[in-house]
Motif scaffolding. Structure first.
Motif, PDB file in Angstrom:
ATOM      1  N   VAL A   1       0.841  -1.203   0.000  1.00  0.00           N
ATOM      2  CA  VAL A   1       0.000   0.000   0.000  1.00  0.00           C
ATOM      3  C   VAL A   1       0.875   1.251   0.000  1.00  0.00           C
ATOM      4  CG1 VAL A   1      -1.651   1.342   1.375  1.00  0.00           C
ATOM      5  CG2 VAL A   1      -1.988  -1.122   1.065  1.00  0.00           C
ATOM      6  N   ARG A   2       1.902   1.265   0.844  1.00  0.00           N
ATOM      7  CA  ARG A   2       2.779   2.446   0.901  1.00  0.00           C
ATOM      8  C   ARG A   2       3.481   2.688  -0.433  1.00  0.00           C
ATOM      9  NH1 ARG A   2       3.508   1.067   6.537  1.00  0.00           N
ATOM     10  NH2 ARG A   2       5.043  -0.539   6.020  1.00  0.00           N
ATOM     11  N   ALA A   3       3.748   1.625  -1.172  1.00  0.00           N
ATOM     12  CA  ALA A   3       4.400   1.785  -2.477  1.00  0.00           C
ATOM     13  C   ALA A   3       3.504   2.512  -3.477  1.00  0.00           C
ATOM     14  CB  ALA A   3       4.802   0.421  -3.032  1.00  0.00           C
ATOM     15  N   ARG A   4       2.204   2.595  -3.185  1.00  0.00           N
ATOM     16  CA  ARG A   4       1.259   3.306  -4.068  1.00  0.00           C
ATOM     17  C   ARG A   4       0.754   4.587  -3.404  1.00  0.00           C
ATOM     18  NH1 ARG A   4      -0.478  -0.629  -8.053  1.00  0.00           N
ATOM     19  NH2 ARG A   4       0.856  -2.450  -7.682  1.00  0.00           N
ATOM     20  N   THR A   5       1.560   5.194  -2.556  1.00  0.00           N
ATOM     21  CA  THR A   5       1.107   6.368  -1.812  1.00  0.00           C
ATOM     22  C   THR A   5       0.591   7.471  -2.730  1.00  0.00           C
ATOM     23  OG1 THR A   5       2.545   5.950   0.087  1.00  0.00           O
ATOM     24  CG2 THR A   5       1.846   8.218  -0.264  1.00  0.00           C
ATOM     25  N   ALA A   6       1.325   7.775  -3.785  1.00  0.00           N
ATOM     26  CA  ALA A   6       0.930   8.890  -4.658  1.00  0.00           C
ATOM     27  C   ALA A   6      -0.445   8.669  -5.284  1.00  0.00           C
ATOM     28  CB  ALA A   6       1.994   9.124  -5.727  1.00  0.00           C
TER      29      ALA A   6
ATOM     30  N   ASP B   1      -4.426   3.420   7.575  1.00  0.00           N
ATOM     31  CA  ASP B   1      -4.435   2.083   8.177  1.00  0.00           C
ATOM     32  C   ASP B   1      -3.081   1.401   7.994  1.00  0.00           C
ATOM     33  OD1 ASP B   1      -7.044   2.397   8.954  1.00  0.00           O
ATOM     34  OD2 ASP B   1      -7.891   1.255   7.286  1.00  0.00           O
ATOM     35  N   ALA B   2      -2.506   1.544   6.802  1.00  0.00           N
ATOM     36  CA  ALA B   2      -1.207   0.926   6.534  1.00  0.00           C
ATOM     37  C   ALA B   2      -0.118   1.520   7.412  1.00  0.00           C
ATOM     38  CB  ALA B   2      -0.849   1.087   5.060  1.00  0.00           C
ATOM     39  N   ALA B   3      -0.233   2.801   7.732  1.00  0.00           N
ATOM     40  CA  ALA B   3       0.792   3.463   8.542  1.00  0.00           C
ATOM     41  C   ALA B   3       0.896   2.858   9.935  1.00  0.00           C
ATOM     42  CB  ALA B   3       0.494   4.959   8.637  1.00  0.00           C
ATOM     43  N   GLU B   4      -0.198   2.264  10.428  1.00  0.00           N
ATOM     44  CA  GLU B   4      -0.162   1.632  11.751  1.00  0.00           C
ATOM     45  C   GLU B   4       0.749   0.405  11.752  1.00  0.00           C
ATOM     46  OE1 GLU B   4      -1.704   3.012  14.370  1.00  0.00           O
ATOM     47  OE2 GLU B   4      -2.314   4.617  12.998  1.00  0.00           O
TER      48      GLU B   4
ATOM     49  N   LEU C   1      12.469   4.368   8.611  1.00  0.00           N
ATOM     50  CA  LEU C   1      11.177   4.069   9.220  1.00  0.00           C
ATOM     51  C   LEU C   1      10.082   4.267   8.183  1.00  0.00           C
ATOM     52  CD1 LEU C   1       9.400   3.488  11.745  1.00  0.00           C
ATOM     53  CD2 LEU C   1       9.405   5.966  12.160  1.00  0.00           C
ATOM     54  N   ALA C   2       9.269   3.242   7.993  1.00  0.00           N
ATOM     55  CA  ALA C   2       8.094   3.334   7.131  1.00  0.00           C
ATOM     56  C   ALA C   2       6.864   3.217   8.007  1.00  0.00           C
ATOM     57  CB  ALA C   2       8.100   2.225   6.084  1.00  0.00           C
ATOM     58  N   GLY C   3       5.878   4.074   7.782  1.00  0.00           N
ATOM     59  CA  GLY C   3       4.697   4.074   8.625  1.00  0.00           C
ATOM     60  C   GLY C   3       4.866   5.002   9.814  1.00  0.00           C
ATOM     61  N   ARG C   4       3.945   4.899  10.764  1.00  0.00           N
ATOM     62  CA  ARG C   4       3.934   5.811  11.912  1.00  0.00           C
ATOM     63  C   ARG C   4       4.308   5.059  13.181  1.00  0.00           C
ATOM     64  NH1 ARG C   4       0.896   7.479  16.083  1.00  0.00           N
ATOM     65  NH2 ARG C   4      -0.687   5.875  15.715  1.00  0.00           N
ATOM     66  N   PHE C   5       5.425   5.445  13.781  1.00  0.00           N
ATOM     67  CA  PHE C   5       5.849   4.838  15.042  1.00  0.00           C
ATOM     68  C   PHE C   5       4.995   5.431  16.160  1.00  0.00           C
ATOM     69  CE2 PHE C   5       8.492   3.973  18.700  1.00  0.00           C
ATOM     70  CZ  PHE C   5       9.054   2.742  18.403  1.00  0.00           C
ATOM     71  N   PRO C   6       4.296   4.596  16.935  1.00  0.00           N
ATOM     72  CA  PRO C   6       3.344   5.123  17.921  1.00  0.00           C
ATOM     73  C   PRO C   6       4.030   5.662  19.170  1.00  0.00           C
ATOM     74  CG  PRO C   6       3.400   2.746  18.031  1.00  0.00           C
ATOM     75  CD  PRO C   6       4.287   3.131  16.876  1.00  0.00           C
ATOM     76  N   ASP C   7       3.329   6.534  19.872  1.00  0.00           N
ATOM     77  CA  ASP C   7       3.859   7.066  21.131  1.00  0.00           C
ATOM     78  C   ASP C   7       3.927   5.970  22.193  1.00  0.00           C
ATOM     79  OD1 ASP C   7       4.053   9.606  20.017  1.00  0.00           O
ATOM     80  OD2 ASP C   7       2.007  10.135  20.605  1.00  0.00           O
ATOM     81  N   ASP C   8       2.898   5.129  22.250  1.00  0.00           N
ATOM     82  CA  ASP C   8       2.870   4.022  23.211  1.00  0.00           C
ATOM     83  C   ASP C   8       3.125   2.726  22.455  1.00  0.00           C
ATOM     84  OD1 ASP C   8       0.540   4.295  21.812  1.00  0.00           O
ATOM     85  OD2 ASP C   8      -0.757   3.566  23.424  1.00  0.00           O
TER      86      ASP C   8
END
Length: 232
Positions: free
Chosen positions: A124-129, A144-147, A169-176
């Motif tokens: 999914v991230r490979a098709r971000t644009a 959703d993919a960022a999780e 880093l790919a996606g979103r690194f969470p705080d917790d």
């Protein structure tokens, strides 16, 4: 697109014998690629959601979903709009549904077994644009993919009692963040002392994680970190 679908031996893709229907995967993808109106797209979606790549009634996802992800994304980009919406919905289910025990990972051509959801998230991230241009549905899938983040280690150095791991880093690194899975050449270790030292800047994936309880040699170049919950 049909050639790419037919090139896969769907019966050879692992899946729970009581749930996975390889014929539903192949027929459903072919039908979705050929669909030119809503009814045909819905029929194809029923095959794919009824044991082809997911099992909607039980909320299960199969390894076939990871194999089908780039094909579904091709349909999103190049297929009929109704087929594209169906494909987006299936991808969203594949990211959120749970795999059956014993069928939680897929083995890429090179490297160690990876959780199904993380493979799909990478596609999914490979098709971000293009997905970003598809309105709220495409943006929701990207969110959703960022999780399902991943961190690829490039270099590690000692930093006091901890180790600083530098990489992408790919996606979103969470705080917790909770538990993190470390994958080193196919050997998995669960870590519970991992934090984000610095996040990527805009236009870059470079980041640094602080890892407690490990030496730099335990985090060699090529090691990968994932959310531990994705491998269950």
């Amino acid at each position: 697109m049909r050639d790419a679908i037919d090139a896969v031996d769907w019966s050879a893709v692992p899946g729970h014998p009581d749930w996975y229907e390889p014929e539903h995967a192949s027929r459903g993808l072919r039908a979705l690629a050929d669909a030119v109106h809503l009814v045909r797209a819905a029929e194809a979606g029923s095959l794919l959601g009824g044991g082809g790549i997911v099992h909607g009634h039980s909320g299960a996802v199969f390894p076939a979903a990871a194999v089908a992800a780039p094909l579904l994304l091709d349909i999103v980009q190049h297929g009929h709009p109704a087929a594209g919406e169906t494909a987006l919905g299936l991808l969203d289910e594949a990211l959120s549904f749970r795999p059956r025990p014993g069928y939680t990972r897929v083995l890429p051509p090179h490297g160690a077994a990876v959780p199904i959801c993380c493979v799909i998230a990478d596609h999914v991230r490979a098709r971000t644009a293009p997905l970003s241009r598809m309105g709220s549905t495409g943006k929701a899938l990207l969110a959703d993919a960022a999780e399902h983040w991943r961190f690829d280690v490039r270099e590690s150095v000692a930093d006091g009692d901890d180790t600083a791991a530098f990489g992408s880093l790919a996606g979103r690194f969470p705080d917790d963040v909770g538990a993190v899975e470390l994958n080193v050449a196919g050997e998995f270790t669960v870590l519970d002392r991992v934090g984000l030292e610095y996040a990527p800047q805009e236009g870059s994936a470079e980041a640094c994680l602080r890892v407690g309880g490990l030496l730099p040699g335990d985090l060699p170049p090529g090691a990968i970190l994932y959310p531990a919950g994705c491998g269950l």
